[in-house]
Design a protein around this motif. Structure first.
Motif, PDB file in Angstrom:
ATOM      1  N   PRO A  71     -34.088  17.033  24.824  1.00  0.00           N
ATOM      2  CA  PRO A  71     -33.414  16.740  26.082  1.00  0.00           C
ATOM      3  C   PRO A  71     -31.989  17.280  26.090  1.00  0.00           C
ATOM      4  CG  PRO A  71     -33.559  14.770  24.718  1.00  0.00           C
ATOM      5  CD  PRO A  71     -34.341  15.835  24.013  1.00  0.00           C
ATOM      6  N   ALA A  72     -31.562  17.789  27.248  1.00  0.00           N
ATOM      7  CA  ALA A  72     -30.150  18.134  27.421  1.00  0.00           C
ATOM      8  C   ALA A  72     -29.326  16.867  27.557  1.00  0.00           C
ATOM      9  CB  ALA A  72     -29.974  19.030  28.650  1.00  0.00           C
ATOM     10  N   TYR A  73     -29.864  15.919  28.329  1.00  0.00           N
ATOM     11  CA  TYR A  73     -29.238  14.594  28.429  1.00  0.00           C
ATOM     12  C   TYR A  73     -30.224  13.610  29.040  1.00  0.00           C
ATOM     13  CZ  TYR A  73     -28.310  15.794  33.376  1.00  0.00           C
ATOM     14  OH  TYR A  73     -28.440  16.171  34.698  1.00  0.00           O
ATOM     15  N   SER A  74     -29.964  12.334  28.818  1.00  0.00           N
ATOM     16  CA  SER A  74     -30.649  11.252  29.515  1.00  0.00           C
ATOM     17  C   SER A  74     -29.597  10.369  30.169  1.00  0.00           C
ATOM     18  CB  SER A  74     -31.509  10.418  28.557  1.00  0.00           C
ATOM     19  OG  SER A  74     -32.669  11.127  28.147  1.00  0.00           O
ATOM     20  N   ALA A  75     -29.897   9.915  31.384  1.00  0.00           N
ATOM     21  CA  ALA A  75     -28.975   9.078  32.159  1.00  0.00           C
ATOM     22  C   ALA A  75     -29.645   7.750  32.471  1.00  0.00           C
ATOM     23  CB  ALA A  75     -28.573   9.794  33.447  1.00  0.00           C
ATOM     24  N   TYR A  76     -28.876   6.669  32.362  1.00  0.00           N
ATOM     25  CA  TYR A  76     -29.453   5.342  32.562  1.00  0.00           C
ATOM     26  C   TYR A  76     -28.359   4.346  32.911  1.00  0.00           C
ATOM     27  CZ  TYR A  76     -27.733   4.604  27.762  1.00  0.00           C
ATOM     28  OH  TYR A  76     -26.941   4.522  26.652  1.00  0.00           O
ATOM     29  N   ILE A  77     -28.783   3.156  33.306  1.00  0.00           N
ATOM     30  CA  ILE A  77     -27.867   2.042  33.541  1.00  0.00           C
ATOM     31  C   ILE A  77     -27.956   1.102  32.337  1.00  0.00           C
ATOM     32  CG2 ILE A  77     -27.370   0.044  34.996  1.00  0.00           C
ATOM     33  CD1 ILE A  77     -28.470   1.690  37.366  1.00  0.00           C
ATOM     34  N   TYR A  78     -26.813   0.752  31.794  1.00  0.00           N
ATOM     35  CA  TYR A  78     -26.740  -0.097  30.596  1.00  0.00           C
ATOM     36  C   TYR A  78     -27.162  -1.518  30.948  1.00  0.00           C
ATOM     37  CZ  TYR A  78     -24.452  -2.537  26.647  1.00  0.00           C
ATOM     38  OH  TYR A  78     -24.173  -3.310  25.552  1.00  0.00           O
TER      39      TYR A  78
END
Length: 273
Positions: A71-78
């Motif tokens: 993955p280049a990045y993963s985005a999420y809500i903590y």
């Protein structure tokens, strides 16, 4: 009327566990502050946008590098909370064939269903055997299970499209300290915290040059409080057990230099630099 009801129930059951390969993050934009993903500087040459959906809910978003199989990045809500770790590792069926179902699935299950080989599964993504017999490396989550709440949300992070070969000492040492202790302290007073965790491609590989070993792992957060916004960031070289604390502006500057493709912007302008 009964057959229509049965059809709806059947369709809803098919929908369970989806992980969608999409053309943009429009359908899972909620994981980015103000619905704004990082700019395209981080986009690889052969990308896949994945809305990671499991048990009829989206859990995070991943920009995946199909050539380097990380993955280049993963985005999420903590949203940390209780729950168990998954005992299985998943792969993305739609990276094998876009006509395959959207469900995260195990390699074994896919091989049985579609009579395909591990080599076919692994053409555009990492597979389990890529991570066998590693030396000084292990499976590093970008979106970590410890930042998720409940079994389904934690299990959704155990997809190989969310994993990079990470220095084992770093993963179990200062990076783990950041994920568990620092994040808990930094998020005090936050109503909602948006997180992006990424990996800078490196010059080395595992599994006969199939899977890239990142040179750096980084993380940035934008937190909404009752009085405004705050941000923080870290970066770590993937060959030593040391995490460097940065401002968001400092991380964006560092990534701009590391990628060498233009100015990096991770969050929208409301997140202070």
């Amino acid at each position: 009327m009964l057959w229509l009801l049965l059809l709806q129930v059947f369709a809803s059951c098919l929908w369970l566990g989806h992980s969608e390969v999409v053309t943009s993050f429009a359908s899972c934009s909620q994981f980015f502050h103000a619905g704004t993903p990082p700019n395209n500087v981080l986009e690889p040459q052969n990308p896949a946008w994945i809305c990671q959906r499991y048990s009829n809910a989206y859990h995070f978003a991943t920009l995946y590098n199909k050539d380097k199989r990380i993955p280049a990045y993963s985005a999420y809500i903590y949203q940390p909370g209780p729950g168990a770790r998954s005992k299985s590792w998943f792969v993305e069926p739609q990276l094998i064939n876009p006509t395959y179902p959207k469900n995260m699935d195990t390699e074994y299950s896919l091989q049985k269903k579609y009579k395909i080989t591990p080599q076919q599964i692994g053409q555009s993504q990492a597979i389990n055997q890529d991570y066998n017999n590693l030396k000084d490396l292990n499976r590093g989550h970008l979106s970590p299970s410890c930042h998720r709440n409940g079994n389904n949300s934690k299990w959704s992070t155990f997809t190989l499209t969310n994993i990079v070969p990470q220095n084992s000492t770093l993963n179990q040492g200062t990076w783990n300290d950041y994920e568990t202790t620092t994040m808990a302290l930094q998020t005090q007073g936050c109503n909602i915290t948006y997180v992006i965790v990424g990996a800078v491609p490196g010059n080395t590989y595992i599994s006969s040059r199939r899977v890239n070993v990142p040179s750096h792992i980084w993380s940035a957060a934008c937190c909404q409080t009752n009085t405004g916004m705050k941000t923080w960031a870290v970066i770590a070289e993937n060959n030593r057990d040391q995490v460097q604390n940065l401002t968001l502006a400092e991380l964006e500057t560092s990534l701009t230099q590391l990628y060498g493709k233009g100015k990096v912007s991770l969050f929208d302008s409301a997140c202070p630099r």
